[in-house]
Design an enzyme around this catalytic site. Structure first.
Site, PDB file in Angstrom:
ATOM      1  N   HIS A 127      31.990  35.530  37.996  1.00 32.94           N
ATOM      2  CA  HIS A 127      30.649  36.112  38.000  1.00 32.94           C
ATOM      3  C   HIS A 127      30.326  36.580  39.418  1.00 32.94           C
ATOM      4  O   HIS A 127      30.933  36.113  40.393  1.00 32.94           O
ATOM      5  CB  HIS A 127      29.619  35.083  37.561  1.00 32.94           C
ATOM      6  CG  HIS A 127      29.689  34.724  36.107  1.00 32.94           C
ATOM      7  ND1 HIS A 127      28.690  34.031  35.480  1.00 32.94           N
ATOM      8  CD2 HIS A 127      30.637  34.956  35.165  1.00 32.94           C
ATOM      9  CE1 HIS A 127      29.002  33.846  34.210  1.00 32.94           C
ATOM     10  NE2 HIS A 127      30.194  34.397  33.998  1.00 32.94           N
ATOM     11  N   CYS A 140      23.314  31.766  35.551  1.00 38.01           N
ATOM     12  CA  CYS A 140      23.681  30.879  34.442  1.00 38.01           C
ATOM     13  C   CYS A 140      23.918  29.479  35.013  1.00 38.01           C
ATOM     14  O   CYS A 140      23.875  29.273  36.230  1.00 38.01           O
ATOM     15  CB  CYS A 140      24.930  31.405  33.739  1.00 38.01           C
ATOM     16  SG  CYS A 140      26.439  31.289  34.738  1.00 38.01           S
ATOM     17  N   CYS A 180      26.895  29.254  37.583  1.00 37.19           N
ATOM     18  CA  CYS A 180      26.578  29.828  38.891  1.00 37.19           C
ATOM     19  C   CYS A 180      25.558  28.988  39.646  1.00 37.19           C
ATOM     20  O   CYS A 180      25.695  28.782  40.852  1.00 37.19           O
ATOM     21  CB  CYS A 180      26.088  31.262  38.723  1.00 37.19           C
ATOM     22  SG  CYS A 180      27.401  32.370  38.162  1.00 37.19           S
ATOM     23  N   GLU A 229      27.931  35.885  41.426  1.00 33.69           N
ATOM     24  CA  GLU A 229      27.545  34.816  42.342  1.00 33.69           C
ATOM     25  C   GLU A 229      28.756  34.030  42.832  1.00 33.69           C
ATOM     26  O   GLU A 229      28.837  33.685  44.018  1.00 33.69           O
ATOM     27  CB  GLU A 229      26.570  33.836  41.661  1.00 33.69           C
ATOM     28  CG  GLU A 229      25.270  34.456  41.216  1.00 33.69           C
ATOM     29  CD  GLU A 229      25.264  34.876  39.749  1.00 33.69           C
ATOM     30  OE1 GLU A 229      24.219  34.737  39.103  1.00 33.69           O
ATOM     31  OE2 GLU A 229      26.309  35.351  39.245  1.00 33.69           O
TER      32      GLU A 229
END
Length: 158
Positions: free
Chosen positions: A57, A87, A90, A59
């Protein structure tokens, strides 16, 4: 919270540029940047498909790059700007990195854990507290995501 609305919008605009880079390679358009003392430390975008890595992701990619840039896995005193509400995965990484503040654009009603589905930063399950500010340039961030998924749906309808 973030620094101030105008500065937050300036940095979020850079995160949006990262999201557009993700979209160009057919990744979900999520982008992130990390700032410390009003200086850009690192930037990243979603790459789980191109990297065959479910953890890639924006992040997570950002934290990996920032750790190398600062030569430290602790990123205290930094502000993370991301185009979509984090999420659970993360947010966990953000907490472990000791990020001071997260500023996000669009709320994520399906998996956002900073107020949408659940409010994990305000729970008592972490040993580090993070300031959270959502909704910065939310419409621009949301529009990118909506256009991306609309295009995906059109492809599957054919």
């Amino acid at each position: 919270m973030g620094v101030d609305p105008l500065i937050d919008e300036k940095w979020m605009a850079l995160a949006i540029e990262q999201a557009k880079q993700a979209q160009e390679v057919d990744e979900m358009p999520v982008g992130a940047i990390l700032v410390q003392n009003n200086q850009l430390i690192s930037s990243a975008h979603n790459q789980p498909i191109s990297n065959n890595d479910p953890t890639a992701h924006a992040e997570i990619q950002l934290l990996r790059a920032a750790g190398k840039q600062l030569n430290n896995y602790r990123l205290s005193g930094t502000v993370l700007y991301v185009t979509l509400e984090p999420c659970a995965m993360c947010l966990g990484a953000i907490v472990h990195a000791r990020i001071s503040c997260v500023v996000f654009g669009a709320y994520d009603q399906k998996s956002g854990v900073c107020g949408s589905c659940i409010d994990l930063p305000n729970s008592q399950c972490f040993n580090h507290s993070i300031n959270i500010q959502g909704g910065i340039l939310a419409n621009k961030c949301k529009e990118l995501l909506q256009k991306f998924f609309k295009k995906k749906r059109k492809k599957t309808e054919k």
